[in-house]
Design a protein around this motif. Structure first.
Motif, PDB file in Angstrom:
ATOM      1  N   LEU A 241     -63.368  27.742  16.865  1.00  0.00           N
ATOM      2  CA  LEU A 241     -64.169  27.717  15.896  1.00  0.00           C
ATOM      3  C   LEU A 241     -64.634  26.173  15.439  1.00  0.00           C
ATOM      4  CD1 LEU A 241     -62.196  30.037  13.281  1.00  0.00           C
ATOM      5  CD2 LEU A 241     -64.433  30.442  14.454  1.00  0.00           C
ATOM      6  N   ASP A 242     -64.108  25.220  15.420  1.00  0.00           N
ATOM      7  CA  ASP A 242     -64.460  23.682  15.477  1.00  0.00           C
ATOM      8  C   ASP A 242     -65.535  23.524  16.486  1.00  0.00           C
ATOM      9  OD1 ASP A 242     -62.730  23.301  13.543  1.00  0.00           O
ATOM     10  OD2 ASP A 242     -61.390  22.244  14.580  1.00  0.00           O
ATOM     11  N   TRP A 243     -65.410  24.092  17.898  1.00  0.00           N
ATOM     12  CA  TRP A 243     -66.391  23.610  19.030  1.00  0.00           C
ATOM     13  C   TRP A 243     -67.488  24.517  18.509  1.00  0.00           C
ATOM     14  CZ3 TRP A 243     -68.596  27.802  21.559  1.00  0.00           C
ATOM     15  CH2 TRP A 243     -69.701  27.349  22.714  1.00  0.00           C
ATOM     16  N   GLU A 244     -67.468  25.710  18.133  1.00  0.00           N
ATOM     17  CA  GLU A 244     -68.765  26.535  17.670  1.00  0.00           C
ATOM     18  C   GLU A 244     -69.337  25.689  16.411  1.00  0.00           C
ATOM     19  OE1 GLU A 244     -69.766  31.110  16.968  1.00  0.00           O
ATOM     20  OE2 GLU A 244     -68.223  30.495  15.893  1.00  0.00           O
TER      21      GLU A 244
ATOM     22  N   ARG B 287     -47.731  33.057  16.852  1.00  0.00           N
ATOM     23  CA  ARG B 287     -48.866  33.158  15.964  1.00  0.00           C
ATOM     24  C   ARG B 287     -49.511  31.855  15.483  1.00  0.00           C
ATOM     25  NH1 ARG B 287     -49.527  36.828  10.535  1.00  0.00           N
ATOM     26  NH2 ARG B 287     -51.780  37.004  10.465  1.00  0.00           N
ATOM     27  N   ALA B 288     -48.665  30.919  15.366  1.00  0.00           N
ATOM     28  CA  ALA B 288     -49.057  29.534  14.885  1.00  0.00           C
ATOM     29  C   ALA B 288     -49.867  29.058  15.878  1.00  0.00           C
ATOM     30  CB  ALA B 288     -48.043  28.583  14.434  1.00  0.00           C
ATOM     31  N   ALA B 289     -49.250  29.048  16.990  1.00  0.00           N
ATOM     32  CA  ALA B 289     -49.964  28.583  18.256  1.00  0.00           C
ATOM     33  C   ALA B 289     -51.345  29.041  18.537  1.00  0.00           C
ATOM     34  CB  ALA B 289     -49.232  28.671  19.742  1.00  0.00           C
ATOM     35  N   LEU B 290     -51.570  30.598  18.368  1.00  0.00           N
ATOM     36  CA  LEU B 290     -52.711  31.142  18.648  1.00  0.00           C
ATOM     37  C   LEU B 290     -53.698  30.582  17.455  1.00  0.00           C
ATOM     38  CD1 LEU B 290     -51.016  34.448  19.435  1.00  0.00           C
ATOM     39  CD2 LEU B 290     -52.730  33.117  20.862  1.00  0.00           C
ATOM     40  N   ARG B 291     -53.174  30.428  16.289  1.00  0.00           N
ATOM     41  CA  ARG B 291     -53.997  30.256  15.064  1.00  0.00           C
ATOM     42  C   ARG B 291     -54.762  28.732  15.450  1.00  0.00           C
ATOM     43  NH1 ARG B 291     -50.446  31.869   9.682  1.00  0.00           N
ATOM     44  NH2 ARG B 291     -51.830  33.768   9.629  1.00  0.00           N
ATOM     45  N   GLY B 292     -53.741  27.864  16.028  1.00  0.00           N
ATOM     46  CA  GLY B 292     -54.213  26.579  16.402  1.00  0.00           C
ATOM     47  C   GLY B 292     -55.325  26.710  17.454  1.00  0.00           C
TER      48      GLY B 292
ATOM     49  N   ARG C 261     -74.427  26.980  19.192  1.00  0.00           N
ATOM     50  CA  ARG C 261     -73.391  27.418  19.887  1.00  0.00           C
ATOM     51  C   ARG C 261     -72.910  28.976  19.109  1.00  0.00           C
ATOM     52  NH1 ARG C 261     -69.461  22.417  20.475  1.00  0.00           N
ATOM     53  NH2 ARG C 261     -70.809  21.286  22.524  1.00  0.00           N
ATOM     54  N   ARG C 262     -72.568  29.645  20.186  1.00  0.00           N
ATOM     55  CA  ARG C 262     -72.027  30.913  19.735  1.00  0.00           C
ATOM     56  C   ARG C 262     -70.716  31.520  20.522  1.00  0.00           C
ATOM     57  NH1 ARG C 262     -72.264  34.319  15.477  1.00  0.00           N
ATOM     58  NH2 ARG C 262     -72.344  36.481  16.059  1.00  0.00           N
TER      59      ARG C 262
ATOM     60  N   MET D  41     -60.715  37.822  10.165  1.00  0.00           N
ATOM     61  CA  MET D  41     -60.778  37.103   8.883  1.00  0.00           C
ATOM     62  C   MET D  41     -61.950  36.035   9.312  1.00  0.00           C
ATOM     63  SD  MET D  41     -59.545  38.924   6.691  1.00  0.00           S
ATOM     64  CE  MET D  41     -59.615  37.699   5.367  1.00  0.00           C
ATOM     65  N   ALA D  42     -61.680  35.272  10.374  1.00  0.00           N
ATOM     66  CA  ALA D  42     -62.297  34.168  10.817  1.00  0.00           C
ATOM     67  C   ALA D  42     -63.818  34.329  11.130  1.00  0.00           C
ATOM     68  CB  ALA D  42     -61.565  33.181  11.653  1.00  0.00           C
ATOM     69  N   ALA D  43     -64.273  35.768  11.693  1.00  0.00           N
ATOM     70  CA  ALA D  43     -65.291  35.978  12.245  1.00  0.00           C
ATOM     71  C   ALA D  43     -66.501  36.275  11.525  1.00  0.00           C
ATOM     72  CB  ALA D  43     -65.087  37.201  13.036  1.00  0.00           C
ATOM     73  N   GLU D  44     -67.737  35.976  11.818  1.00  0.00           N
ATOM     74  CA  GLU D  44     -69.077  36.030  10.962  1.00  0.00           C
ATOM     75  C   GLU D  44     -69.293  37.859  11.170  1.00  0.00           C
ATOM     76  OE1 GLU D  44     -71.915  33.637  12.451  1.00  0.00           O
ATOM     77  OE2 GLU D  44     -70.770  31.896  12.074  1.00  0.00           O
TER      78      GLU D  44
END
Length: 142
Positions: free
Chosen positions: A80-83, A69-74, A89-90, A125-128
Motif C-alpha cells: 500500500l505504501d508503494w501504491e 497474520r502480522a507478517a502478512l499485514r506488514g 500506481r495501481r 478493509m484496505a482495498a478501494e
C-alpha cells in the motif's frame, strides 16, 4: 488497491486482464503459483498484479506459524505504501477463495485456510475496490 477473489478457475485473472488491459506475461504481473518471491520485490511498473495471494499466505504460514497474520499485514502495508507513493500506481491483488467446502483434516491446511480468510478480511478493509468473480462474471463487493 483492488482485490479480486473467487473460486478456483472462475476467471479472475482473465477478468483482470480485460479490465486493466494487462497481460499475464508482462512486467508487473507476478504469478504466485510459479514463484511467490514477489512479495519482497520493489516494483518498477505503474500497474502491479499479484496473482495467487493464497500461495503467499501458505508460504508465510509454513515459515512463521505463530506470527503469520502480522507478517502478512506488514507485507500489505509495504504494498500500500508503494501504491500511495506515486499517483499513477495501481496494485491489484488476486486471491482464490479457499474457505468454502470441506474443512481440511490436516492441522496445517486448516491453519492456512484460516489465516487466508483473516488476511483477505484485512485486504478487503484496505482495498478501494473489491470484486468476486464467479463463472467469469464480476460482482462488486466494495
Amino acid at each position: 488497491m483492488h482485490f479480486v477473489t473467487g473460486g478456483s478457475f472462475h476467471g479472475k485473472a482473465k477478468w483482470v486482464q480485460e479490465h486493466y488491459s494487462a497481460s499475464r506475461v508482462a512486467e508487473g504481473w507476478f504469478n504466485g503459483y510459479e514463484d511467490a518471491s514477489w512479495e519482497t520485490r520493489d516494483f518498477t511498473t505503474s500497474l502491479v498484479v499479484l496473482e495467487g495471494l493464497e500461495q503467499l499466505v501458505k508460504k508465510v504460514v509454513e515459515e512463521n506459524v505463530s506470527g503469520g497474520r502480522a507478517a502478512l499485514r506488514g507485507k500489505l502495508k509495504h504494498w500500500l505504501d508503494w501504491e500511495a507513493s506515486e499517483p499513477d500506481r495501481r496494485l491489484v491483488l488476486i486471491g482464490t477463495d479457499i474457505g468454502k467446502g470441506i474443512v481440511p483434516l490436516e492441522k496445517e491446511n486448516r491453519l492456512w485456510r484460516d489465516v487466508t480468510g483473516w488476511f483477505y478480511q484485512d485486504v478487503v478493509m484496505a482495498a478501494e475496490r473489491a470484486d468476486v468473480i464467479w463463472y467469469g462474471l464480476p460482482q462488486a463487493l466494495k
